[in-house]
Design a protein around this motif. Structure first.
Motif, PDB file in Angstrom:
ATOM      1  N   VAL A 108     -12.231 -37.325 -13.992  1.00 25.55           N
ATOM      2  CA  VAL A 108     -13.011 -36.146 -13.627  1.00 25.55           C
ATOM      3  C   VAL A 108     -12.770 -35.795 -12.165  1.00 25.55           C
ATOM      4  CG1 VAL A 108     -15.337 -35.213 -13.377  1.00 25.55           C
ATOM      5  CG2 VAL A 108     -14.780 -36.662 -15.331  1.00 25.55           C
ATOM      6  N   VAL A 109     -12.396 -34.557 -11.949  1.00 25.47           N
ATOM      7  CA  VAL A 109     -12.195 -34.065 -10.590  1.00 25.47           C
ATOM      8  C   VAL A 109     -13.157 -32.905 -10.397  1.00 25.47           C
ATOM      9  CG1 VAL A 109     -10.583 -33.023  -8.980  1.00 25.47           C
ATOM     10  CG2 VAL A 109      -9.779 -34.737 -10.611  1.00 25.47           C
ATOM     11  N   ALA A 110     -14.093 -33.062  -9.483  1.00 26.27           N
ATOM     12  CA  ALA A 110     -15.070 -32.013  -9.224  1.00 26.27           C
ATOM     13  C   ALA A 110     -14.808 -31.426  -7.850  1.00 26.27           C
ATOM     14  CB  ALA A 110     -16.481 -32.579  -9.295  1.00 26.27           C
ATOM     15  N   THR A 111     -14.671 -30.119  -7.808  1.00 26.20           N
ATOM     16  CA  THR A 111     -14.476 -29.440  -6.531  1.00 26.20           C
ATOM     17  C   THR A 111     -15.394 -28.233  -6.465  1.00 26.20           C
ATOM     18  OG1 THR A 111     -12.705 -28.051  -7.403  1.00 26.20           O
ATOM     19  CG2 THR A 111     -12.046 -30.126  -6.373  1.00 26.20           C
ATOM     20  N   LEU A 112     -15.732 -27.856  -5.282  1.00 22.38           N
ATOM     21  CA  LEU A 112     -16.511 -26.640  -5.075  1.00 22.38           C
ATOM     22  C   LEU A 112     -15.567 -25.457  -4.956  1.00 22.38           C
ATOM     23  CD1 LEU A 112     -19.077 -27.893  -2.419  1.00 22.38           C
ATOM     24  CD2 LEU A 112     -19.543 -27.308  -4.796  1.00 22.38           C
ATOM     25  N   PRO A 113     -16.040 -24.271  -5.353  1.00 23.51           N
ATOM     26  CA  PRO A 113     -15.214 -23.082  -5.153  1.00 23.51           C
ATOM     27  C   PRO A 113     -15.050 -22.802  -3.662  1.00 23.51           C
ATOM     28  CG  PRO A 113     -17.235 -22.557  -6.373  1.00 23.51           C
ATOM     29  CD  PRO A 113     -17.298 -23.986  -6.005  1.00 23.51           C
ATOM     30  N   GLU A 114     -14.091 -21.978  -3.340  1.00 23.24           N
ATOM     31  CA  GLU A 114     -13.903 -21.551  -1.960  1.00 23.24           C
ATOM     32  C   GLU A 114     -15.143 -20.795  -1.493  1.00 23.24           C
ATOM     33  OE1 GLU A 114     -11.282 -22.296  -0.011  1.00 23.24           O
ATOM     34  OE2 GLU A 114     -10.506 -23.491  -1.682  1.00 23.24           O
ATOM     35  N   ASP A 115     -15.405 -20.806  -0.203  1.00 18.89           N
ATOM     36  CA  ASP A 115     -16.594 -20.155   0.345  1.00 18.89           C
ATOM     37  C   ASP A 115     -16.720 -18.701  -0.105  1.00 18.89           C
ATOM     38  OD1 ASP A 115     -17.316 -22.482   1.605  1.00 18.89           O
ATOM     39  OD2 ASP A 115     -16.611 -21.860   3.585  1.00 18.89           O
ATOM     40  N   GLY A 116     -15.626 -17.975  -0.134  1.00 19.86           N
ATOM     41  CA  GLY A 116     -15.662 -16.572  -0.514  1.00 19.86           C
ATOM     42  C   GLY A 116     -16.119 -16.331  -1.941  1.00 19.86           C
ATOM     43  N   GLU A 117     -15.997 -17.321  -2.798  1.00 20.85           N
ATOM     44  CA  GLU A 117     -16.394 -17.177  -4.198  1.00 20.85           C
ATOM     45  C   GLU A 117     -17.899 -17.288  -4.406  1.00 20.85           C
ATOM     46  OE1 GLU A 117     -13.971 -19.385  -7.020  1.00 20.85           O
ATOM     47  OE2 GLU A 117     -12.420 -19.557  -5.484  1.00 20.85           O
ATOM     48  N   PHE A 118     -18.618 -17.764  -3.410  1.00 15.43           N
ATOM     49  CA  PHE A 118     -20.068 -17.906  -3.531  1.00 15.43           C
ATOM     50  C   PHE A 118     -20.795 -16.570  -3.352  1.00 15.43           C
ATOM     51  CE2 PHE A 118     -19.218 -22.397  -2.477  1.00 15.43           C
ATOM     52  CZ  PHE A 118     -19.963 -22.999  -3.481  1.00 15.43           C
ATOM     53  N   MET A 119     -20.201 -15.640  -2.628  1.00 14.15           N
ATOM     54  CA  MET A 119     -20.898 -14.417  -2.245  1.00 14.15           C
ATOM     55  C   MET A 119     -21.408 -13.615  -3.441  1.00 14.15           C
ATOM     56  SD  MET A 119     -22.223 -12.781   0.151  1.00 14.15           S
ATOM     57  CE  MET A 119     -21.514 -13.658   1.531  1.00 14.15           C
ATOM     58  N   GLY A 120     -20.600 -13.423  -4.457  1.00 11.19           N
ATOM     59  CA  GLY A 120     -21.041 -12.654  -5.624  1.00 11.19           C
ATOM     60  C   GLY A 120     -22.249 -13.271  -6.294  1.00 11.19           C
ATOM     61  N   GLY A 121     -22.232 -14.570  -6.462  1.00 13.98           N
ATOM     62  CA  GLY A 121     -23.366 -15.264  -7.073  1.00 13.98           C
ATOM     63  C   GLY A 121     -24.616 -15.193  -6.222  1.00 13.98           C
ATOM     64  N   LEU A 122     -24.446 -15.355  -4.926  1.00  7.37           N
ATOM     65  CA  LEU A 122     -25.599 -15.262  -4.025  1.00  7.37           C
ATOM     66  C   LEU A 122     -26.198 -13.867  -4.038  1.00  7.37           C
ATOM     67  CD1 LEU A 122     -24.442 -17.324  -0.917  1.00  7.37           C
ATOM     68  CD2 LEU A 122     -26.295 -17.869  -2.495  1.00  7.37           C
ATOM     69  N   GLN A 123     -25.357 -12.858  -4.035  1.00  4.58           N
ATOM     70  CA  GLN A 123     -25.862 -11.482  -4.070  1.00  4.58           C
ATOM     71  C   GLN A 123     -26.625 -11.218  -5.361  1.00  4.58           C
ATOM     72  OE1 GLN A 123     -22.232  -9.333  -3.328  1.00  4.58           O
ATOM     73  NE2 GLN A 123     -22.662  -9.168  -1.136  1.00  4.58           N
ATOM     74  N   ALA A 124     -26.096 -11.688  -6.476  1.00  3.83           N
ATOM     75  CA  ALA A 124     -26.782 -11.505  -7.759  1.00  3.83           C
ATOM     76  C   ALA A 124     -28.120 -12.233  -7.763  1.00  3.83           C
ATOM     77  CB  ALA A 124     -25.902 -12.009  -8.897  1.00  3.83           C
ATOM     78  N   TYR A 125     -28.129 -13.445  -7.227  1.00  3.28           N
ATOM     79  CA  TYR A 125     -29.372 -14.220  -7.177  1.00  3.28           C
ATOM     80  C   TYR A 125     -30.426 -13.506  -6.331  1.00  3.28           C
ATOM     81  CZ  TYR A 125     -32.758 -17.656  -5.717  1.00  3.28           C
ATOM     82  OH  TYR A 125     -33.931 -18.290  -5.444  1.00  3.28           O
ATOM     83  N   PHE A 126     -30.058 -13.132  -5.112  1.00  4.47           N
ATOM     84  CA  PHE A 126     -31.040 -12.535  -4.221  1.00  4.47           C
ATOM     85  C   PHE A 126     -31.474 -11.146  -4.679  1.00  4.47           C
ATOM     86  CE2 PHE A 126     -29.403 -15.715  -1.140  1.00  4.47           C
ATOM     87  CZ  PHE A 126     -30.609 -16.391  -0.983  1.00  4.47           C
ATOM     88  N   SER A 127     -30.634 -10.440  -5.407  1.00  6.74           N
ATOM     89  CA  SER A 127     -31.043  -9.122  -5.892  1.00  6.74           C
ATOM     90  C   SER A 127     -32.106  -9.234  -6.974  1.00  6.74           C
ATOM     91  CB  SER A 127     -29.841  -8.336  -6.406  1.00  6.74           C
ATOM     92  OG  SER A 127     -29.355  -8.881  -7.612  1.00  6.74           O
ATOM     93  N   THR A 128     -32.166 -10.361  -7.663  1.00  8.38           N
ATOM     94  CA  THR A 128     -33.210 -10.540  -8.676  1.00  8.38           C
ATOM     95  C   THR A 128     -34.354 -11.410  -8.167  1.00  8.38           C
ATOM     96  OG1 THR A 128     -32.027 -12.402  -9.636  1.00  8.38           O
ATOM     97  CG2 THR A 128     -31.640 -10.256 -10.607  1.00  8.38           C
ATOM     98  N   ALA A 129     -34.053 -12.537  -7.546  1.00  3.66           N
ATOM     99  CA  ALA A 129     -35.098 -13.461  -7.089  1.00  3.66           C
ATOM    100  C   ALA A 129     -35.939 -12.856  -5.977  1.00  3.66           C
ATOM    101  CB  ALA A 129     -34.471 -14.767  -6.619  1.00  3.66           C
ATOM    102  N   GLY A 130     -35.370 -11.968  -5.202  1.00  4.51           N
ATOM    103  CA  GLY A 130     -36.106 -11.380  -4.090  1.00  4.51           C
ATOM    104  C   GLY A 130     -36.961 -10.187  -4.457  1.00  4.51           C
ATOM    105  N   ARG A 131     -36.993  -9.830  -5.721  1.00  3.83           N
ATOM    106  CA  ARG A 131     -37.771  -8.665  -6.144  1.00  3.83           C
ATOM    107  C   ARG A 131     -39.259  -8.952  -6.017  1.00  3.83           C
ATOM    108  NH1 ARG A 131     -35.292  -6.832 -11.712  1.00  3.83           N
ATOM    109  NH2 ARG A 131     -36.821  -5.205 -11.429  1.00  3.83           N
ATOM    110  N   PRO A 132     -40.040  -7.946  -5.650  1.00  6.70           N
ATOM    111  CA  PRO A 132     -41.484  -8.157  -5.426  1.00  6.70           C
ATOM    112  C   PRO A 132     -42.220  -8.768  -6.622  1.00  6.70           C
ATOM    113  CG  PRO A 132     -40.836  -5.980  -4.654  1.00  6.70           C
ATOM    114  CD  PRO A 132     -39.636  -6.573  -5.357  1.00  6.70           C
ATOM    115  N   GLU A 133     -41.827  -8.415  -7.825  1.00  2.31           N
ATOM    116  CA  GLU A 133     -42.539  -8.948  -8.998  1.00  2.31           C
ATOM    117  C   GLU A 133     -42.304 -10.445  -9.199  1.00  2.31           C
ATOM    118  OE1 GLU A 133     -38.890  -6.775 -10.756  1.00  2.31           O
ATOM    119  OE2 GLU A 133     -40.252  -6.480  -9.104  1.00  2.31           O
ATOM    120  N   HIS A 134     -41.304 -11.011  -8.540  1.00  3.52           N
ATOM    121  CA  HIS A 134     -41.024 -12.438  -8.654  1.00  3.52           C
ATOM    122  C   HIS A 134     -41.750 -13.274  -7.599  1.00  3.52           C
ATOM    123  CE1 HIS A 134     -38.022 -11.978 -11.761  1.00  3.52           C
ATOM    124  NE2 HIS A 134     -37.454 -11.018 -11.060  1.00  3.52           N
TER     125      HIS A 134
END
Length: 68
Positions: free
Chosen positions: A10-36
């Motif tokens: 088993v070889v586990a690696t993290l994605p490159e830093d640039g690959e995190f941005m899309g996921g973070l944007q999706a997370y914060f666009s939903t988790a940061g909503r007032p109803e949450h």
């Protein structure tokens, strides 16, 4: 012995830093909503950010906290 052998396969690696941005944007666009906010406050109120907090079994904890 079996675990040692599997760990060699088993070889586990993290994605490159640039690959995190899309996921973070999706997370914060939903988790940061007032109803949450009330639910996020419940999570934080249940020691979410502590090493031994609810994050050790987050799926079950979310289920319990979502109950009315």
């Amino acid at each position: 012995m079996a675990i040692t052998g599997i760990k060699k396969l088993v070889v586990a690696t993290l994605p490159e830093d640039g690959e995190f941005m899309g996921g973070l944007q999706a997370y914060f666009s939903t988790a940061g909503r007032p109803e949450h906010r009330p639910f996020v406050q419940r999570l934080l109120g249940n020691v979410m950010q502590q090493a031994d907090g609810i994050k050790t079994d987050l799926g079950a904890a979310i289920g319990r906290l979502r109950q009315p």
